[in-house]
Write an enzyme that holds these catalytic residues in place. Sequence first.
Site, PDB file in Angstrom:
ATOM      1  N   ASN A  48      -5.354   0.882   5.563  1.00  0.00           N
ATOM      2  CA  ASN A  48      -5.884   2.125   6.132  1.00  0.00           C
ATOM      3  C   ASN A  48      -6.240   3.149   5.057  1.00  0.00           C
ATOM      4  OD1 ASN A  48      -2.826   1.937   6.225  1.00  0.00           O
ATOM      5  ND2 ASN A  48      -3.048   4.156   6.448  1.00  0.00           N
ATOM      6  N   HIS A  53       6.837   2.868   9.840  1.00  0.00           N
ATOM      7  CA  HIS A  53       5.743   2.813  10.821  1.00  0.00           C
ATOM      8  C   HIS A  53       6.110   2.026  12.072  1.00  0.00           C
ATOM      9  CE1 HIS A  53       2.871   4.799   8.216  1.00  0.00           C
ATOM     10  NE2 HIS A  53       3.136   3.944   7.246  1.00  0.00           N
ATOM     11  N   ASP A  88       4.231  -0.851   5.841  1.00  0.00           N
ATOM     12  CA  ASP A  88       5.551  -0.273   5.646  1.00  0.00           C
ATOM     13  C   ASP A  88       5.987  -0.565   4.219  1.00  0.00           C
ATOM     14  OD1 ASP A  88       6.591   1.307   7.679  1.00  0.00           O
ATOM     15  OD2 ASP A  88       7.038  -0.416   8.951  1.00  0.00           O
TER      16      ASP A  88
END
Length: 328
Positions: free
Chosen positions: A117, A219, A246
């Site tokens: 992301n 997360h 994570d």
Amino acid sequence: MASPLSLLHLAVLLCIYLVLPVFAELPRIQHQPKHDGSLNFLVIGDWGRKGLHNQSLVATQMGRMGDKLNIDFVVSTGDNFYDSGIKGVNDPLFLQSFSNIYTAKGLNKQWYTVLGNHDYRGNALAQLSPVLRKIDKRWFCERSFILNAGIVEFFFIDTTPFINNYFHDCNQHYDWRGVFPRQSYLKKLQKDLEEALAKSTSKWKIVVGHHAIRSIGHHGDSPELVKHLIPILKGNNVDMYLNGHDHCLQHIASKDSPLVYITSGAGSKAWRGDVKEDHSDVVKFFYDGQGFMSAQVTNSDANFAFYNVFGESIHHWNLTKSTMHSSV
């Protein structure tokens, strides 16, 4: 001189080209395993911070292990460049966070990479560009692709477009070129993945994505992946799902299938300090610090281990193909 109408027509075509996904089968590449058919590799994720936050220390230990195991390649689970990807193919961050950090002889192997992301917050297309492969021949990054390495077939999947929150985040810019229309993109990707897995004849099937399906880290689970990917993975006898996102190392086993969920996202900044409640699957190991993973795979056995910044093995386990049970 072109007429205003011609220029308008060209602009419309250009916009369509930039936003429409390329609907083609998943690219397929080959990597020759060792002469005896075995395969050794390392897995690292969430790393690119110019050597800071212990990235350089992790890289040093990766180099030593890469040399010791004579690895065939490195798998990167995404978030390759912080905080917002790279700006273009000439962004010095590529050298500062990759080429100049992973310099050990043991890491002078191909790196197979997916986008995370944070990579989408920059120029996502730049990371996919063949120009970077000319700058550093080790680099290979595609949105989604299949890596056939003999007894192991890897299915690298672009997970960021699955996550709903990113499409409602007004505080960050994401480079969605090639993803819209989103639902068509995701539907095609799921179809291609399922078909590729069904056709695979490899002894081991490993799917790689950035986001965790199962996680007790910061997360946590990704509901979108739980919904859309778990049925595909379990329905096609996938052995392992590898992810980052994570910033930790964790090993989670399924209660109802051989599928295991492995997080290796501890390439630099870690120590978030929060752990979520357990869920229906079995947490075998969790480490909220920096490190990486190694894998040694043969036709019948696969040995995995997590290492910390001191190069210490902090967790290891084995998968046996004949019985498909795991032991710690």
